[in-house]
Design a protein around this motif. Structure first.
Motif, PDB file in Angstrom:
ATOM      1  N   GLY A  75       0.852  -1.214  -0.102  1.00 50.46           N
ATOM      2  CA  GLY A  75       0.109   0.094  -0.114  1.00 50.46           C
ATOM      3  C   GLY A  75       0.647   1.316  -0.149  1.00 50.46           C
ATOM      4  O   GLY A  75       1.235   1.924  -0.991  1.00 50.46           O
ATOM      5  N   MET A  89      -5.666 -11.603   4.536  1.00 48.29           N
ATOM      6  CA  MET A  89      -6.321 -11.153   3.017  1.00 48.29           C
ATOM      7  C   MET A  89      -7.613 -12.146   2.709  1.00 48.29           C
ATOM      8  O   MET A  89      -8.591 -11.690   2.334  1.00 48.29           O
ATOM      9  CB  MET A  89      -5.446 -11.241   2.071  1.00 48.29           C
ATOM     10  CG  MET A  89      -4.274 -10.350   2.221  1.00 48.29           C
ATOM     11  SD  MET A  89      -2.936 -10.102   0.873  1.00 48.29           S
ATOM     12  CE  MET A  89      -2.020 -11.326   1.071  1.00 48.29           C
ATOM     13  N   TYR A  95      -9.609  -5.637   8.108  1.00 43.13           N
ATOM     14  CA  TYR A  95      -9.354  -3.917   7.877  1.00 43.13           C
ATOM     15  C   TYR A  95      -7.824  -3.729   8.518  1.00 43.13           C
ATOM     16  O   TYR A  95      -7.781  -3.171   9.783  1.00 43.13           O
ATOM     17  CB  TYR A  95     -10.224  -3.259   8.476  1.00 43.13           C
ATOM     18  CG  TYR A  95     -11.561  -3.478   7.837  1.00 43.13           C
ATOM     19  CD1 TYR A  95     -11.932  -4.063   6.662  1.00 43.13           C
ATOM     20  CD2 TYR A  95     -12.925  -2.903   8.217  1.00 43.13           C
ATOM     21  CE1 TYR A  95     -13.232  -4.400   6.164  1.00 43.13           C
ATOM     22  CE2 TYR A  95     -13.940  -2.987   7.949  1.00 43.13           C
ATOM     23  CZ  TYR A  95     -14.401  -3.783   6.651  1.00 43.13           C
ATOM     24  OH  TYR A  95     -15.559  -4.056   6.111  1.00 43.13           O
ATOM     25  N   HIS A 148      -2.226   0.268   6.340  1.00 40.61           N
ATOM     26  CA  HIS A 148      -1.744   0.171   4.952  1.00 40.61           C
ATOM     27  C   HIS A 148      -2.681  -0.257   3.802  1.00 40.61           C
ATOM     28  O   HIS A 148      -2.538  -0.478   2.835  1.00 40.61           O
ATOM     29  CB  HIS A 148      -0.514  -0.625   4.663  1.00 40.61           C
ATOM     30  CG  HIS A 148       0.644   0.033   5.755  1.00 40.61           C
ATOM     31  ND1 HIS A 148       0.758   1.223   6.173  1.00 40.61           N
ATOM     32  CD2 HIS A 148       1.956  -0.350   6.054  1.00 40.61           C
ATOM     33  CE1 HIS A 148       1.661   1.369   6.926  1.00 40.61           C
ATOM     34  NE2 HIS A 148       2.716   0.479   7.004  1.00 40.61           N
ATOM     35  N   THR A 149      -4.039  -0.368   4.218  1.00 33.86           N
ATOM     36  CA  THR A 149      -5.272  -0.627   3.173  1.00 33.86           C
ATOM     37  C   THR A 149      -6.215   0.486   3.036  1.00 33.86           C
ATOM     38  O   THR A 149      -6.184   1.159   4.056  1.00 33.86           O
ATOM     39  CB  THR A 149      -5.796  -2.108   3.742  1.00 33.86           C
ATOM     40  OG1 THR A 149      -6.619  -1.690   4.884  1.00 33.86           O
ATOM     41  CG2 THR A 149      -4.787  -3.164   3.969  1.00 33.86           C
ATOM     42  N   PHE A 164      -7.697  -6.534  -1.227  1.00 31.88           N
ATOM     43  CA  PHE A 164      -6.226  -6.416  -1.111  1.00 31.88           C
ATOM     44  C   PHE A 164      -5.576  -6.284  -2.481  1.00 31.88           C
ATOM     45  O   PHE A 164      -4.491  -6.579  -2.820  1.00 31.88           O
ATOM     46  CB  PHE A 164      -5.569  -7.609  -0.336  1.00 31.88           C
ATOM     47  CG  PHE A 164      -5.873  -7.291   1.121  1.00 31.88           C
ATOM     48  CD1 PHE A 164      -5.135  -6.666   2.066  1.00 31.88           C
ATOM     49  CD2 PHE A 164      -7.127  -7.911   1.579  1.00 31.88           C
ATOM     50  CE1 PHE A 164      -5.246  -6.631   3.406  1.00 31.88           C
ATOM     51  CE2 PHE A 164      -7.325  -7.673   2.970  1.00 31.88           C
ATOM     52  CZ  PHE A 164      -6.309  -6.936   3.965  1.00 31.88           C
TER      53      PHE A 164
END
Length: 556
Positions: free
Chosen positions: A76, A108, A113, A116-117, A123
């Protein structure tokens, strides 16, 4: 206890096969454990960068000299920071392996949550973004790792463009089998029927031409066809010109080299010789606005034979698959040598002022700086020129035999060459690296000076301080505040970034001061040399001054 061979080992061994000896990047919690593998690998050295964008730029510079490069970031935030650099490598055909450390497969699969997402449980947002600027992508699992690593690396080798590997942090340490055989490039082969047809139809076209010319570009360098180009030129006697992005593809001291072509902005002889040619053999060259005086070339496509990496193309026909190497070798064998006396060849060396450069007690100007620099260059140097005054001053500056030239005229991301210098110098510590960069570009990526000092590399850096964004001022907003930048005390930066680091620093404003700095740089074999060259903000290379007017009109 014997260590188990893992997916991480397999990936690093395959990268090592490509000649990659340094891994650039920035640590993050999704790649930290794999970085232990990098540190432990006998043939790989970790080079931590100050940010991910700089890591991508450094990898680009490394690949242009070494052939291939690799970098790793976290998921991310890290990979998106690097994507601009990867896009530049894609645009300019530079083979870079981009590795992204990702969350665990369990995280994933469950759509958690995590940091970096985007917080939506999805994902693959970022890997899909990389599809636009890489030629192959993969998401590694324990089951597919070996096959997928080989697949994307072969694509990188064949197409000379970046690839993207997503490596979940719980996959790198899974067991894997060692490679059973070397990673052999699936070498593109020419179709004999297509090759013979090309020879039978294009050989007469070349032999019939009274004023042919060879126009070479950067793909000659990327696909390592410099020797084949030289052999073709020697065999046929045809004069050679290049686009600026292809500097280094042909010996500029050769008697058939007639200069760097810039459309209507070329020297009068060169413009006329190219635009009025009755056959242009375009080898690995892609005319862009930045390299053709704003598309101001006046030759007709009907007179052009394009030799690309995998095909030969004319206005009416495409011959494929034919590799550039095979096309050049076959044409060298087939085309009869021209009588050079009939070809109107004025070598670049004959066009230049042969007088010795005489130092004057006055402030340095752009034209005088590049004139002096041309005498400072040596065979086998690596010259990096940042987009702007540096690039367009160096574009037409003659360079010695076997000099490599690094610029980014197509993608044109300012600040690129400073981290690229880190990569190009690490790729070959035996070649002298010289960087030309303006103050505006330098301020974007200056942090990487810290890494250079830490790595103890010894390039020569010329920072051209002309008080702001000269290129932008020339295009629009000459006196607008958005083209101003804060003034830094540049000569103090090496000490700031590495108080214990060793460097030689100068700030020069006159020709005599520059001469003193050049002599010191020539004799400095122990450390990085940093020379700040102060010039007037309105002074610019003539090529840039003319091209800026065309860009302004193009944007209007």
């Amino acid at each position: 206890m014997k260590q188990e061979y893992t997916v991480g080992n397999y990936l690093l061994d395959r990268l090592s096969e490509l000649g990659i000896r340094h891994m650039f990047g920035v640590p993050g919690d999704y790649n930290l454990a794999f970085l232990d593998n990098v540190i432990d690998h006998e043939e790989m050295e970790w080079v931590g960068n100050r940010n991910e964008l700089n890591a991508a730029y450094a990898a680009d510079g490394y690949a242009r000299i070494n052939g291939f490069a690799a970098l790793i970031t976290t998921f991310g935030v890290g990979e998106l920071s690097a994507i601009n650099g990867i896009a530049g490598s894609y645009a300019e055909h530079v083979p870079v392996v981009k590795i992204t450390g990702a969350p665990t497969t369990k995280v994933m699969d469950n759509g958690l949550y995590v940091h970096h997402t985007l917080g939506d449980g999805n994902f693959d947002h970022f890997s899909r973004m990389f599809q636009e600027v890489t030629v192959a992508q993969t998401f590694l699992t324990q089951e597919n790792a070996a096959q997928e690593i080989d697949r994307v690396l072969l694509a990188c080798m064949t197409e000379k463009r970046p690839v993207h590997i997503t490596l979940p942090i719980d996959v790198y340490d899974k067991p894997a089998n060692k490679p059973e055989s070397p990673l052999h490039e699936e070498v593109a082969t020419s179709n004999h029927e297509a090759l013979n047809q090309m020879l039978s139809e294009l050989t007469p076209m070349i032999e019939k031409a009274k004023q042919p010319v060879i126009l070479a570009g950067y793909e000659v360098n990327r696909y390592e066809n410099r020797e084949e180009l030289m052999a073709f030129a020697d065999k046929t006697g045809i004069p050679v010109t290049i686009l600026s992005g292809g500097k280094g593809a042909f010996n500029e001291e050769h008697q058939q080299f007639i200069g760097v072509y810039n459309g209507e902005l070329s020297a009068p002889y060169l413009q006329k010789r190219v635009d009025e040619a009755d056959c242009i053999i375009q080898i690995g060259a892609k005319p862009t606005d930045s390299t053709t005086g704003g598309f101001s070339y006046n030759f007709s496509n009907k007179d052009v034979i394009q030799i690309t990496p995998f095909s030969v193309i004319t206005a009416n026909q495409k011959y494929a698959p034919i590799t550039m190497k095979d096309a050049l070798v076959a044409l060298s064998d087939k085309v009869a040598q021209k009588n050079t006396a009939d070809l109107n060849i004025i070598p670049l060396q004959s066009q230049l002022d042969q007088n010795t450069f005489e130092v004057k007690e006055k402030n340095i100007k752009q034209n005088r700086f590049f004139e002096r620099l041309s005498h400072f260059m040596k065979e086998k140097d690596v010259l990096l020129a940042e987009q702007g005054t540096s690039y367009y001053g160096a574009a037409t500056m003659p360079i010695p035999k076997d000099t490599m030239f690094i610029g980014q005229p197509l993608w044109g991301s300012i600040g690129f060459t400073f981290p690229a210098l880190l990569g190009s110098q690490l790729a070959d510590m035996n070649r002298r690296n010289i960087l030309l960069i303006g103050d505006g570009s330098f301020q974007l990526t200056a942090q990487e000076l810290s890494t250079m000092l830490d790595q103890k590399i010894k390039p020569i850096i010329f920072l051209i301080n002309n008080d702001g964004y000269t290129v932008e001022r020339a295009i629009h907003g000459e006196n607008q505040p958005y083209n101003d930048i804060p003034m830094w005390d540049y000569k103090k930066l090496p000490e700031v970034f590495s108080p214990e680091g060793k460097s030689l620093t100068y700030k020069v404003q006159t020709e005599t001061e520059l001469e003193e700095a050049l002599k010191a740089a020539e004799n400095n074999h122990d450390s990085l040399t940093f020379i700040e060259v102060v010039m007037h903000r309105d002074d610019k290379p003539e090529l840039l001054a003319q091209l800026s007017k065309r860009f302004a009109k193009q944007n209007g």
